[in-house]
Design an enzyme around this catalytic site. Structure first.
Site, short mmCIF file in Angstrom:
data_model
loop_
_atom_site.label_atom_id
_atom_site.label_comp_id
_atom_site.label_asym_id
_atom_site.label_seq_id
_atom_site.Cartn_x
_atom_site.Cartn_y
_atom_site.Cartn_z
N SER A 206 40.88 32.81 39.52
CA SER A 206 41.48 33.78 39.13
C SER A 206 42.34 35.10 39.47
O SER A 206 43.19 34.80 40.79
CB SER A 206 40.46 34.80 39.46
OG SER A 206 40.15 35.14 41.07
N LYS A 207 42.31 36.64 38.61
CA LYS A 207 43.83 36.48 39.64
C LYS A 207 44.09 37.02 40.86
O LYS A 207 45.09 37.09 41.01
CB LYS A 207 43.05 38.32 38.64
CG LYS A 207 44.36 39.41 38.33
CD LYS A 207 45.69 38.91 37.12
CE LYS A 207 46.49 39.27 37.80
NZ LYS A 207 48.29 38.68 37.07
#
Ligand code: GLU
Length: 493
Positions: A256-257
């Site tokens: 994820s980010k």
């Protein structure tokens, strides 16, 4: 039967690594099989629509060289390429409404008039009773009289999920999968605004567009039994399914980010080559032979097979990607590498650059860069005009700190010895400068350091004499003079 696969992104954000890996695997499968790769925009959830996401989707595909045979025209998404369009779901609302009506007619779906308030109550009640929050099927068997009365009221259309039994399918990656029907809800097909939910739109389109294989991320695995039920209700043959393994970050949590850049365009802007990212993504869940890391596009296409997709999660390793990028950079013809670095240099310098000069710089830096952006720091000083910006302390270095007069004397000698050189080239420059260290009682490293900062403004730069040769006599001497003036000014205070 010719293979037809699709990449069906929702414009709810810019494509990230996991998402574009799905596009890549679909593309590879289509190209390997000589089939069609179709792009379809699934944009019916208007509340999650993100401005600019469509552009980012097309740009990401184009940058990675994933050309498509059918889909919205990237330069004008209101136009279609191919004969199964429209390929944008918001332009197909009528089709979904017709299909929902067909299911109602056949007794596989029903109109549900429950208000949001009632649904909220039901949910809370389920939670209180520690049950999974599901719709209580209130409208499933509404008596005809009540149904008549509700006509015209806002409603959704729900699927009549079988109350018992199991739904199974064979996944080409995961094997046989079974779900108990009583774990599935009477899920919504059409919302009260007349727009379809993902499940309905997705399978109607896959059917009407003749999709033969659905390759998608395994977060969609739990949706598949609903899809199988829908295919059954319509009396259609479902496509084959292959759910691609999840991508994890180095800490083994879903990528994820949080793990840094994950959007395709960020990788582009950070100086990755599309061919390197292509290679790297191709190995996230697929392997040629468990060993080979550097695989070009043609080899991927020639060997890609669904049998070699791995079921276990793939780990995203950024160092490996950077290493790979370095390999691809070194494999590029010099002229191409120069072209790839131009936009990065021009952005930093704010002006068009001299491409001929860049051609001569490339051999000096290509072994040292992993990212195209690394070239900026290693080459910008070649293009700058006027005085360089650096600290006088940097120029002096540790050894000469506190003795600008000695440093000035050294520079003056250097300038004297080299300004008249017949040929301003690597070898004569080196022969003139190297022996000076001893003469000036300086360590070679300190002397070279002084010259390096004077001509490049940096402590780390490409090899010194090659750099001076490329920079040219005039500019090198100008910069040495400027450094000398600085030192003299400092020495006289
Ligand atoms: N629109 C879905 C997505 O955003 C498509 C999932 C699928 O491939 O069925 O990924």
């Amino acid at each position: 039967m010719a293979v037809r696969v699709r990449y069906a992104p929702s414009p709810t954000g810019v494509p990230h690594i996991g998402n574009i890996r799905t596009a890549l695997f679909n593309w590879l499968f289509a190209r390997h099989e000589g089939g069609a790769f179709i792009v379809r925009l699934e944009d019916t959830d208007r509340t999650r629509y993100v401005e600019g996401a469509e552009r980012a989707i097309f740009d990401s595909l184009a940058w990675l060289g994933l050309d498509y045979d059918e889909g919205p025209d990237a330069s004008d998404p209101s136009r279609d390429i191919g004969g199964h369009g429209p390929y944008v779901q918001s332009r197909r609302a009528e089709t979904y409404r017709d299909h929902a009506a067909q299911l109602i007619e056949a007794g596989h779906a029903y109109r549900c008039y429950c208000t949001p308030e009632r649904l909220d109550e039901v949910r809370k009640d389920m939670q209180r009773r520690k049950l999974p929050p599901k719709y209580d099927r209130h409208c499933r068997d509404l008596p005809d009289a009540e149904r008549q009365q509700s006509r015209g009221l806002p409603c959704v259309v729900r699927f009549k999920t079988p109350l018992s039994g199991q739904t199974g399918f064979h996944d080409l990656v995961r094997g046989d999968i079974m779900f108990d029907n009583d774990t599935l809800d009477d899920f919504v097909l059409l919302k009260s605004d007349g727009f379809p939910v993902y499940h309905l739109a997705n399978i109607v389109d896959d059917h009407l567009m003749g999709i033969t294989h659905v390759l998608r991320g395994d977060e969609w695995l739990s949706s598949t039994p609903r899809h199988i039920l829908l295919y059954g209700a319509f009396g259609w043959e479902p496509p084959a399914f292959a759910h691609l393994p999840m991508i994890l970050g180095p800490d083994r949590a879903k990528l994820s980010k949080r793990h840094g850049d994950t959007s395709v365009l960020e990788f582009r802007d950070r100086g990755f080559l599309p061919e390197a990212l292509f290679n790297f993504l191709g190995l996230l869940g697929w392997s040629l032979d468990d060993r080979t890391e550097i695989i070009d596009r043609e080899t991927f296409v020639r060997h890609f097979s669904l049998e070699r997709i791995l079921a276990s999660p793939a780990v995203f390793n950024r160092e490996k990607l950077e290493w790979m990028n370095g390999v691809y950079i070194r494999e590029l013809p010099e002229r191409d590498l120069a072209e790839w670095t131009v936009p990065f240099l021009e952005e930093k310098l704010g002006t068009p650059i001299d491409r001929e000069l860049l051609q001569r710089i490339i051999p000096l830096i290509r072994e040292r860069i992993k990212l195209l952006t690394d070239a900026v720091g290693m080459a910008d000083f070649f293009f700058l005009r006027g005085d360089l910006e650096y600290e006088t302390e940097t120029l002096l270095g540790k050894k000469l700190a506190g003795d600008p007069a000695a440093a000035a004397a050294a520079l003056r000698t250097i300038v004297q010895r080299i300004s008249g050189l017949e040929r301003w080239e690597h070898a004569p420059l080196e022969s003139a400068i190297r022996p000076l260290a001893q003469e000036l009682e300086l360590k070679t490293g300190d002397l070279f350091g002084l010259i390096r900062v004077a001509v490049t403004g940096k402590t780390a730069a490409p090899p010194l004499f090659e750099t001076m040769a490329v920079l040219g006599r005039e500019r090198s001497l100008e910069r040495l003079d400027a450094a000398l003036r600085r030192l003299q000014a400092q020495a006289s205070v």
